[in-house]
Design a protein around this motif. Structure first.
Motif, PDB file in Angstrom:
ATOM      1  N   UNK B  11       0.845  -1.199   0.000  1.00  0.00           N
ATOM      2  CA  UNK B  11       0.000   0.000   0.000  1.00  0.00           C
ATOM      3  C   UNK B  11       0.882   1.250   0.000  1.00  0.00           C
ATOM      4  N   UNK B  12       1.918   1.219   0.857  1.00  0.00           N
ATOM      5  CA  UNK B  12       2.865   2.342   0.897  1.00  0.00           C
ATOM      6  C   UNK B  12       3.450   2.596  -0.483  1.00  0.00           C
ATOM      7  N   UNK B  37      10.495   0.834   7.149  1.00  0.00           N
ATOM      8  CA  UNK B  37      10.517   0.628   8.589  1.00  0.00           C
ATOM      9  C   UNK B  37       9.281   1.205   9.236  1.00  0.00           C
ATOM     10  N   UNK B  38       8.822   2.325   8.634  1.00  0.00           N
ATOM     11  CA  UNK B  38       7.739   3.066   9.269  1.00  0.00           C
ATOM     12  C   UNK B  38       6.479   2.964   8.406  1.00  0.00           C
ATOM     13  N   UNK B  39       5.372   2.447   8.959  1.00  0.00           N
ATOM     14  CA  UNK B  39       4.172   2.215   8.154  1.00  0.00           C
ATOM     15  C   UNK B  39       3.092   3.265   8.401  1.00  0.00           C
ATOM     16  N   UNK B  40       3.469   4.445   8.936  1.00  0.00           N
ATOM     17  CA  UNK B  40       2.424   5.397   9.323  1.00  0.00           C
ATOM     18  C   UNK B  40       1.608   5.860   8.106  1.00  0.00           C
ATOM     19  N   UNK B  41       2.261   5.996   6.937  1.00  0.00           N
ATOM     20  CA  UNK B  41       1.530   6.411   5.729  1.00  0.00           C
ATOM     21  C   UNK B  41       0.461   5.385   5.385  1.00  0.00           C
ATOM     22  N   UNK B  42       0.852   4.119   5.432  1.00  0.00           N
ATOM     23  CA  UNK B  42      -0.100   3.062   5.110  1.00  0.00           C
ATOM     24  C   UNK B  42      -1.227   3.023   6.130  1.00  0.00           C
ATOM     25  N   UNK B  43      -0.888   3.213   7.404  1.00  0.00           N
ATOM     26  CA  UNK B  43      -1.926   3.173   8.434  1.00  0.00           C
ATOM     27  C   UNK B  43      -2.958   4.271   8.221  1.00  0.00           C
ATOM     28  N   UNK B 177      -9.560  -0.206  -8.810  1.00  0.00           N
ATOM     29  CA  UNK B 177      -8.559   0.732  -9.303  1.00  0.00           C
ATOM     30  C   UNK B 177      -7.229   0.336  -8.685  1.00  0.00           C
ATOM     31  N   UNK B 178      -6.146   0.525  -9.432  1.00  0.00           N
ATOM     32  CA  UNK B 178      -4.842   0.247  -8.829  1.00  0.00           C
ATOM     33  C   UNK B 178      -4.321   1.471  -8.101  1.00  0.00           C
ATOM     34  N   UNK B 179      -5.063   2.599  -8.209  1.00  0.00           N
ATOM     35  CA  UNK B 179      -4.583   3.838  -7.606  1.00  0.00           C
ATOM     36  C   UNK B 179      -5.209   4.040  -6.238  1.00  0.00           C
ATOM     37  N   UNK B 180      -4.411   4.507  -5.281  1.00  0.00           N
ATOM     38  CA  UNK B 180      -4.951   4.725  -3.931  1.00  0.00           C
ATOM     39  C   UNK B 180      -5.903   5.926  -3.928  1.00  0.00           C
TER      40      UNK B 180
END
Lengths: 510, 339
Positions: B11-12, B37-43, B177-180
């Motif tokens: 997702x990131x 390392x950091x998944x905050x964007x995905x969260x 869609x493949x776009x977020x």
């Protein structure tokens, strides 16, 4: 010395009595007007003075105070001049007879002492009659307009001196003779006729139905298709105005100052075409000196909005309430005015911004979103008030066999009048006059369909993509078609025809 | 729903790098979690998606459709709304074409689509104006399965007038869609999106396509991916058929003349519908005969038949309801062609 004359002032299309009190005092010569007079009334000072002097009467070299009672309503206009002048002459003892008290005096003065015409004579007189007044002194230019009212004494004059001589008894003047309405209503004719419209059979038929049932119409078609021409012909197939209707229209036109003095009454149904740059006050009425707007001037006639989507959306939306209630309400900080505005709306528009959508000859260059934006300028609630939406287009009628069969307005009108009679009899005792004005309860009562009709309507909705809110419109138009057909019941064929007139509901504008 | 760190990493990847993500063809898609390392964007993105009921399937998931994996550059993430089981439908046909559909194209659609639907095909398309929208609409109206592949984030509707249709597809079909979320429908997204349409379909059907239609890109993908390509031939003078005719000329496509041509490719037989014979009265028959010559204006019909004008309007409505004729813009009437 104190004198008190009577005049009338306008509030919308109703009048109210204004007592004009003139007092002459000792003191330095001066002239004061009190009683919330606007500029036009205050300026009467100069007109009155010059008119009295130039009519060779003595103008009092005293302190003059004029009060317009009731003192707390705003007075507009120049029509108090004559009453003020008479008041001053009485106070100055130039007129010694007391007979002036019997008259409502209206008129604007010119510097040379002649009397000019004024606006709104008819509504003023009618309100005065309702308050028990019977005798009037008017400018002779407004005489024609006043002459259609029976049972009153109207004296019309050209000059201030004639008024003074009449009031002092120095000359005898006969009251005006009442004019006959019927004779002139017959004599007047429109200068267009449906016989001049070549072809356009379906559009003409739709307009006939629209007029017969009092329905509003939207004509959709490319430029040059003849939309304006046909709209102009609509009044020619409307039933003749009754005397009451003519008086209603004349009142409004008189207040608006657009009445033809030589005829004095509006005989032809009005046809108003405000430009698409028209503002809300121009359409609805109002402005600094409140005047009726275009929709009121179209009362009992036709309001034609050419290129409807070009109007400002805000302007169009203001039409909704008058279309519903038949009155234009103009609210001001201090007062609210009502002008009658029961008109038939005939609107026209292009199918798309470039006008060629659906044309077989020219290619439309508009994008779907442009077309969408264009169409969506007309809001749903507004379109809901328009029962018939028909397409008009320019096709060549030269080779048509039946082009000589073009019917005259006269014969279409005969059918319309028959259908209107049917409606009058049906709605006797209710406020409804035409099929268009039917309430929901009346639609249920008078627009019942048989099984086949119901079935047809249901199929039409699913197969032809009609929107649900079209039901009532279709039913009302079916009723009118049945009335034109002289049929008691609405038959499936009537419903089927009515469905043809719902162009905008078809979703092919998507 | 809980996401694994691999899923979050993908997702990131889609949020931060978009299409370029696929350029990082890290050989082991197996361990994308090593990228971050950091998944905050995905969260944050997951929280946003959950509030809008948007789900995601990554290339690592079991329900990721096999056919997508077979193409050169499969999307790592598929954001979706609706019924994701449609992704694994067996018999799918892509219906794509011009945005400006001519009357001919509409006739083709009204003859082919009902047949596809009756045979149980799932229709894949791109929710664009024109052919795409007509295809989706027909499926929604007749309760058929349909997948819309769009070129923007699922929180955006493009073209805006399809907002209603998009909602209906969410309710009754599937939109992917493949776009977020938040991705605008940029020009270069459309060709990228087209590879997914053709990949999801077993056959691509083009009723009408202009010279530079985007559907021709889908057609090229179809050929590249080894799918069957069907086009309907059109008039050589029609702008909207140039693309289809070109494919025929270049021998790249199979000509589809009846719906059966396409349906047979799925190893199915078309569901034969009994044609309903409509008994027409004399007036109706004379109108139909007249219209056989071509589209006619109301006034021309009136002139030729001399039927009373009110009655004529009624008869035309009846014929329209029976589905024999159709009213087009400008008060013209025409026969609805039947195959």
């Amino acid at each position: 010395m104190l004198a008190k004359t009577k005049s009338y002032a306008l509030n919308g299309v109703e009048g109210y009595e204004v007592a004009i009190e003139v007092d002459l005092n000792a003191g330095l010569p001066a002239y004061d007007t009190v009683g919330l007079a606007d500029t036009a009334v205050k300026e009467s000072k100069e007109r009155v003075r010059a008119a009295i002097k130039n009519s060779l009467y003595n103008y009092p070299i005293r302190k003059i105070t004029i009060n317009l009672a009731p003192a707390d309503t705003k007075k507009e206009g120049s029509h108090f001049d004559l009453a003020i002048a008479v008041g001053i002459l009485v106070a100055n003892e130039e007129i010694e007879s007391k007979s002036y008290k019997d008259y409502i005096i209206l008129g604007e003065l010119s510097l040379d002492g002649s009397i000019n015409s004024i606006r709104g004579v008819l509504p003023l007189i009618i309100s005065a009659i309702q308050n028990g007044h019977k005798k009037f002194i008017l400018p002779s230019k407004n005489a024609k307009e006043a002459s259609y009212i029976g049972g009153i004494e109207v004296y019309a004059f050209d000059k201030l001196s004639q008024v003074v001589e009449f009031l002092t008894g120095a000359s005898q003047v006969e009251p005006l003779e009442t004019s006959e309405f019927v004779s002139i209503s017959r004599a007047n004719k429109y200068n267009v006729d449906f016989a001049e419209v070549k072809g356009q059979f379906v559009a003409k038929r739709a307009l006939e139905i629209a007029v017969a049932g009092g329905h509003n119409v939207l004509l959709i078609g490319p430029p040059g298709a003849g939309k304006t021409m046909m709209a102009k012909c609509v009044p020619t197939i409307m039933p003749d105005m009754t005397f009451e209707e003519a008086i209603e229209v004349t009142k409004i036109h008189s207040v608006a100052g657009i009445l033809d003095d030589s005829v004095g009454i509006v005989v032809n149904r009005p046809f108003r075409t405000p430009h698409h740059t028209a503002t809300v006050p121009a359409l609805m009425g109002g402005g600094a000196n409140a005047r009726p707007g275009e929709i009121s001037m179209a009362h009992n006639g036709v309001l034609f909005l050419d290129e409807m989507p070009e109007y400002q959306r805000r302007t169009l939306e203001t039409l909704r309430q008058p279309l519903e209630d038949g009155v234009a309400v103009v609210s001001r900080a201090k007062r609210t005015l009502e002008y009658p505005s029961r008109f038939m709306l005939v609107a026209s528009m292009n199918p798309c911004p470039c006008g060629n959508l659906g044309s077989k000859v020219q290619q439309c260059k508009c994008t779907p979103s442009e077309i969408h934006r264009y169409i969506s300028k007309l809001s749903g609630p507004l379109l809901d008030r328009i029962d018939l939406q028909i397409e008009v287009d320019s096709i060549s009628y030269d080779e048509f066999r039946s082009s000589e069969l073009n019917e005259s307005s006269e014969s279409i009108k005969a059918r319309v009048e028959k259908a209107r009679t049917v409606q009058r009899n049906r709605y006797v005792g209710t406020s409804t006059k035409t099929n268009d004005e039917m309430t929901n309860a009346q639609v249920r009562k008078y627009c019942e369909l048989d099984k086949a009709g119901e079935e047809l309507l249901k199929n039409a909705f699913t197969k032809l993509n009609l929107t649900a809110r079209a039901t009532n419109r279709v039913l009302k138009v079916s009723r009118t078609i049945a009335d034109l057909d002289g049929s008691q019941d609405i038959q499936p064929k009537h419903v089927a025809e009515a469905i043809q007139y719902r162009s905008l509901d078809r979703k092919y504008w998507d | 729903m809980e996401y694994t760190s691999d899923q979050k990493a993908l997702i990131m990847l889609s949020v931060t790098e978009g299409y370029n993500a696929r350029k990082r063809r890290f050989d082991s898609v197996d361990r994308p979690c090593e990228l971050y390392d950091d998944y905050s964007v995905a969260d944050k993105m997951i929280a946003k998606m959950e509030s809008r009921n948007i789900g995601v399937i990554t290339i690592l998931d079991d329900d990721y459709p096999q056919r997508l994996k077979e193409i050169y550059d499969p999307p790592y993430t598929l954001y979706y709304q609706g019924d994701k089981s449609l992704l694994n439908d067996k018999d799918t046909v892509a219906v794509v074409g011009t945005r400006k559909v001519s009357a001919y194209g509409k006739n083709v659609m009204s003859n082919f689509l009902p047949a596809f639907i009756k045979s149980g095909l799932t229709v894949v398309s791109g929710l664009a104006r024109g052919v795409d929208s007509i295809g989706h609409k027909a499926c929604i109206e007749q309760g058929a399965r349909t997948i819309a592949v769009v070129a923007n984030g699922l929180d955006i509707c493009y073209p805006p007038e399809n907002l209603n249709l998009q909602q209906q597809i969410v309710d009754k079909g599937l939109i992917i869609s493949e776009y977020p979320m938040g991705t605008k429908p940029l020009q270069y997204h459309f060709p990228e999106r087209n590879r997914i349409i053709s990949a999801l379909a077993h056959a691509v059907f083009i009723p009408e396509a202009g010279d530079r239609s985007g559907s021709l890109i889908t057609a090229d993908y179809a050929i590249e991916q080894g799918k069957e390509l069907f086009v309907v031939p059109g008039s050589i003078f029609s702008q909207q058929s140039v693309g289809c005719n070109k494919k025929i000329k270049e021998l790249q496509a199979t000509i589809a003349i009846t719906p059966d041509d396409v349906i047979f490719a799925f190893g199915r037989n078309a569901v034969k519908e009994d044609k309903i014979a409509i008994q027409l009265d004399m007036d109706s028959q004379s109108i139909v005969d007249l219209l056989q010559e071509g589209a006619k204006h109301f006034d021309e019909i009136f002139d030729a038949t001399a039927i009373n004008i009110g009655q004529l309007s009624g008869i035309l409505t009846q014929l329209e309801i029976c589905g024999v004729i159709r009213k087009t813009q400008g008060n013209y009437y025409e026969i609805i062609p039947q195959l």
